[in-house]
Design a protein around this motif. Structure first.
Motif, PDB file in Angstrom:
ATOM      1  N   THR A  41       0.832  -1.198   0.000  1.00  0.00           N
ATOM      2  CA  THR A  41       0.000   0.000   0.000  1.00  0.00           C
ATOM      3  C   THR A  41       0.870   1.253   0.000  1.00  0.00           C
ATOM      4  OG1 THR A  41      -1.740  -1.170   1.185  1.00  0.00           O
ATOM      5  CG2 THR A  41      -1.817   1.233   1.247  1.00  0.00           C
ATOM      6  N   LEU A  42       1.901   1.255   0.833  1.00  0.00           N
ATOM      7  CA  LEU A  42       2.807   2.407   0.871  1.00  0.00           C
ATOM      8  C   LEU A  42       3.541   2.584  -0.460  1.00  0.00           C
ATOM      9  CD1 LEU A  42       4.302   1.987   4.445  1.00  0.00           C
ATOM     10  CD2 LEU A  42       2.649   3.698   3.677  1.00  0.00           C
ATOM     11  N   GLY A  79       2.455   1.630  -3.426  1.00  0.00           N
ATOM     12  CA  GLY A  79       1.468   2.132  -4.380  1.00  0.00           C
ATOM     13  C   GLY A  79       1.189   3.604  -4.179  1.00  0.00           C
ATOM     14  N   ALA A  80       1.079   4.025  -2.923  1.00  0.00           N
ATOM     15  CA  ALA A  80       0.840   5.444  -2.632  1.00  0.00           C
ATOM     16  C   ALA A  80       2.022   6.293  -3.095  1.00  0.00           C
ATOM     17  CB  ALA A  80       0.585   5.630  -1.138  1.00  0.00           C
ATOM     18  N   TYR A  81       3.227   5.807  -2.895  1.00  0.00           N
ATOM     19  CA  TYR A  81       4.412   6.553  -3.322  1.00  0.00           C
ATOM     20  C   TYR A  81       4.423   6.729  -4.846  1.00  0.00           C
ATOM     21  CZ  TYR A  81       9.217   7.556  -4.598  1.00  0.00           C
ATOM     22  OH  TYR A  81      10.327   8.110  -5.153  1.00  0.00           O
ATOM     23  N   ALA A 110       1.882   6.570  -6.901  1.00  0.00           N
ATOM     24  CA  ALA A 110       0.784   7.437  -7.276  1.00  0.00           C
ATOM     25  C   ALA A 110       1.153   8.897  -7.044  1.00  0.00           C
ATOM     26  CB  ALA A 110      -0.480   7.059  -6.491  1.00  0.00           C
ATOM     27  N   TRP A 111       1.786   9.180  -5.917  1.00  0.00           N
ATOM     28  CA  TRP A 111       2.220  10.540  -5.605  1.00  0.00           C
ATOM     29  C   TRP A 111       3.247  11.036  -6.626  1.00  0.00           C
ATOM     30  CZ3 TRP A 111       7.205  11.846  -3.557  1.00  0.00           C
ATOM     31  CH2 TRP A 111       7.326  13.182  -3.198  1.00  0.00           C
ATOM     32  N   TYR A 143       1.289  11.357 -10.216  1.00  0.00           N
ATOM     33  CA  TYR A 143       0.273  12.396 -10.303  1.00  0.00           C
ATOM     34  C   TYR A 143       0.699  13.711  -9.650  1.00  0.00           C
ATOM     35  CZ  TYR A 143      -2.825   8.674 -11.816  1.00  0.00           C
ATOM     36  OH  TYR A 143      -3.375   7.637 -12.496  1.00  0.00           O
TER      37      TYR A 143
END
Length: 84
Positions: free
Chosen positions: A72-73, A75-77, A79-80, A83
């Motif tokens: 999850t972390l 994926g969030a990285y 995505a950040w 985007y």
């Protein structure tokens, strides 16, 4: 080198023999011997399993979290970075 965790903390003689180690590896064995475990002092599997069912359940759930949280972390990285 891969560590086979199914024999961790147990007698690994059979696993060692199954791999087919060289004479050089067999020569290193005496220096690596930590000690010998008496059968009477070995913990039984039934005793381990019945120690605390709540802890056993938490460990199983924790092992799932071991994969979920880092992915999850990650994926969030990404995505950040993508985007942001």
């Amino acid at each position: 080198m891969s560590l086979n965790t199914s024999i961790t903390g147990k007698n690994a003689t059979e696993a060692f023999e199954d791999v087919g180690h060289s004479d050089e590896a067999r020569g290193l064995l005496p220096d690596l011997l930590v000690g010998e475990l008496e059968q009477s002092s070995a913990p039984s599997k039934a005793k381990k399993a019945s120690s605390n069912p709540a802890v056993h359940s938490a460990v199983e759930k924790g092992s799932n979290m071991m994969y979920f949280v880092p992915l999850t972390l990650l994926g969030a990285y990404f995505a950040w970075r993508f985007y942001g």
